[in-house]
Motif scaffolding. Structure first.
Motif, PDB file in Angstrom:
ATOM      1  N   LYS A   1       0.859  -1.193   0.000  1.00  0.00           N
ATOM      2  CA  LYS A   1       0.000   0.000   0.000  1.00  0.00           C
ATOM      3  C   LYS A   1       0.886   1.230   0.000  1.00  0.00           C
ATOM      4  O   LYS A   1       1.875   1.287   0.727  1.00  0.00           O
ATOM      5  CB  LYS A   1      -0.927  -0.009   1.214  1.00  0.00           C
ATOM      6  CG  LYS A   1      -2.027  -1.049   1.075  1.00  0.00           C
ATOM      7  CD  LYS A   1      -2.960  -1.065   2.271  1.00  0.00           C
ATOM      8  CE  LYS A   1      -4.005  -2.161   2.078  1.00  0.00           C
ATOM      9  NZ  LYS A   1      -4.761  -2.455   3.302  1.00  0.00           N
TER      10      LYS A   1
ATOM     11  N   ASP B   1      -6.732 -12.565   0.605  1.00  0.00           N
ATOM     12  CA  ASP B   1      -6.863 -11.511   1.612  1.00  0.00           C
ATOM     13  C   ASP B   1      -7.581 -12.086   2.820  1.00  0.00           C
ATOM     14  O   ASP B   1      -8.196 -13.152   2.734  1.00  0.00           O
ATOM     15  CB  ASP B   1      -7.619 -10.295   1.047  1.00  0.00           C
ATOM     16  CG  ASP B   1      -7.148  -8.995   1.687  1.00  0.00           C
ATOM     17  OD1 ASP B   1      -6.504  -9.048   2.756  1.00  0.00           O
ATOM     18  OD2 ASP B   1      -7.435  -7.924   1.131  1.00  0.00           O
ATOM     19  N   ASP B   2      -7.493 -11.394   3.942  1.00  0.00           N
ATOM     20  CA  ASP B   2      -8.169 -11.921   5.133  1.00  0.00           C
ATOM     21  C   ASP B   2      -9.663 -11.615   5.093  1.00  0.00           C
ATOM     22  O   ASP B   2     -10.483 -12.417   5.503  1.00  0.00           O
ATOM     23  CB  ASP B   2      -7.532 -11.383   6.426  1.00  0.00           C
ATOM     24  CG  ASP B   2      -7.588  -9.874   6.527  1.00  0.00           C
ATOM     25  OD1 ASP B   2      -7.382  -9.196   5.486  1.00  0.00           O
ATOM     26  OD2 ASP B   2      -7.830  -9.351   7.627  1.00  0.00           O
TER      27      ASP B   2
ATOM     28  N   SER C   1     -15.786  -4.193   0.357  1.00  0.00           N
ATOM     29  CA  SER C   1     -16.227  -3.563  -0.897  1.00  0.00           C
ATOM     30  C   SER C   1     -15.669  -4.311  -2.107  1.00  0.00           C
ATOM     31  O   SER C   1     -16.205  -4.196  -3.211  1.00  0.00           O
ATOM     32  CB  SER C   1     -15.749  -2.107  -0.942  1.00  0.00           C
ATOM     33  OG  SER C   1     -14.348  -2.070  -1.115  1.00  0.00           O
ATOM     34  N   GLY C   2     -14.579  -5.033  -1.884  1.00  0.00           N
ATOM     35  CA  GLY C   2     -13.888  -5.696  -2.994  1.00  0.00           C
ATOM     36  C   GLY C   2     -12.885  -4.776  -3.687  1.00  0.00           C
ATOM     37  O   GLY C   2     -12.274  -5.166  -4.684  1.00  0.00           O
TER      38      GLY C   2
END
Ligand SMILES: O=P(O)(O)OC[C@H]1O[C@H](OP(=O)(O)OP(=O)(O)O)[C@H](O)[C@@H]1O
Length: 178
Positions: free
Chosen positions: A82, A126-127, A131-132
């Motif tokens: 990120k 992902d955990d 929203s996706g």
């Protein structure tokens, strides 16, 4: 059964005054030896015939969960970082901007796409998917390399079924169990 154990180990936490909502606490999943051992194989097993060559997962919790799935699937692992923070990233990262995520924030996810190619079969991990937005961005940035996304797995989904279908997402739990 793993899914029941994950529910037992999960907590909603009240961060206290100033917060309008509860926050998920998944630390129990990592602290429990049996859950930690079972998570990777269980998630890889959601796509038993996929034969991924690489697992891609986003910072931060994905960097913990992704390698567990990669080892279980016999695949390698590639982190998606990120943007922001103070750490300097090495490698030539290609960035994808997300749509507003579960917090309403747009994020930038960076992937070292030089480490992916048309021969790769990518499993996204992902955990939690809400929203996706993170997985959507990863689908897009992986597609630029010619690699194939064979599917996506997560521990929990709280996203609409249509979003899960679009993302080819399979999960161990739905949010209503937590
Ligand atoms: O489906 P979305 O709306 O995109 O949300 C899902 C993301 O939210 C969480 O990340 P978050 O940054 O909240 O936490 P983390 O840093 O602990 O992984 C989770 O780990 C997913 O990456």
């Amino acid at each position: 059964m793993l899914s029941r154990r994950l529910v037992e180990l999960f907590r909603w936490v009240d961060p206290g005054p100033g917060s309008s909502h509860l926050v998920s606490d998944t630390a129990g999943w990592w602290r429990d030896p049996a859950a930690l051992a079972d998570l990777g194989p269980a998630l890889a097993g959601l796509f038993p015939a996929a034969r991924p060559t690489v697992v891609v997962a986003p910072e931060a919790t994905g960097l913990l969960l992704g390698p567990l799935v990669a080892v279980a699937a016999g695949a390698g692992f590639l982190p998606a970082y990120k943007d922001g923070g103070e750490r300097r990233r090495v490698g030539a990262l290609r960035w994808a901007e997300t749509s507003p995520d579960h917090r309403g924030h747009r994020q930038r996810l960076g992937l070292d796409t030089a480490r992916l190619g048309p021969a790769d079969r990518v499993l996204l991990v992902d955990d939690w998917v809400d929203s996706g937005a993170q997985l959507d961005a990863l689908h897009r940035v992986v597609a630029t390399t010619g690699a194939e996304v064979v599917g996506a797995v997560a521990v929990v989904t709280t996203c609409p079924p249509a979003v899960a279908e679009r993302l080819r997402l399979r999960t161990l739990l739905t949010g209503d169990r937590l």
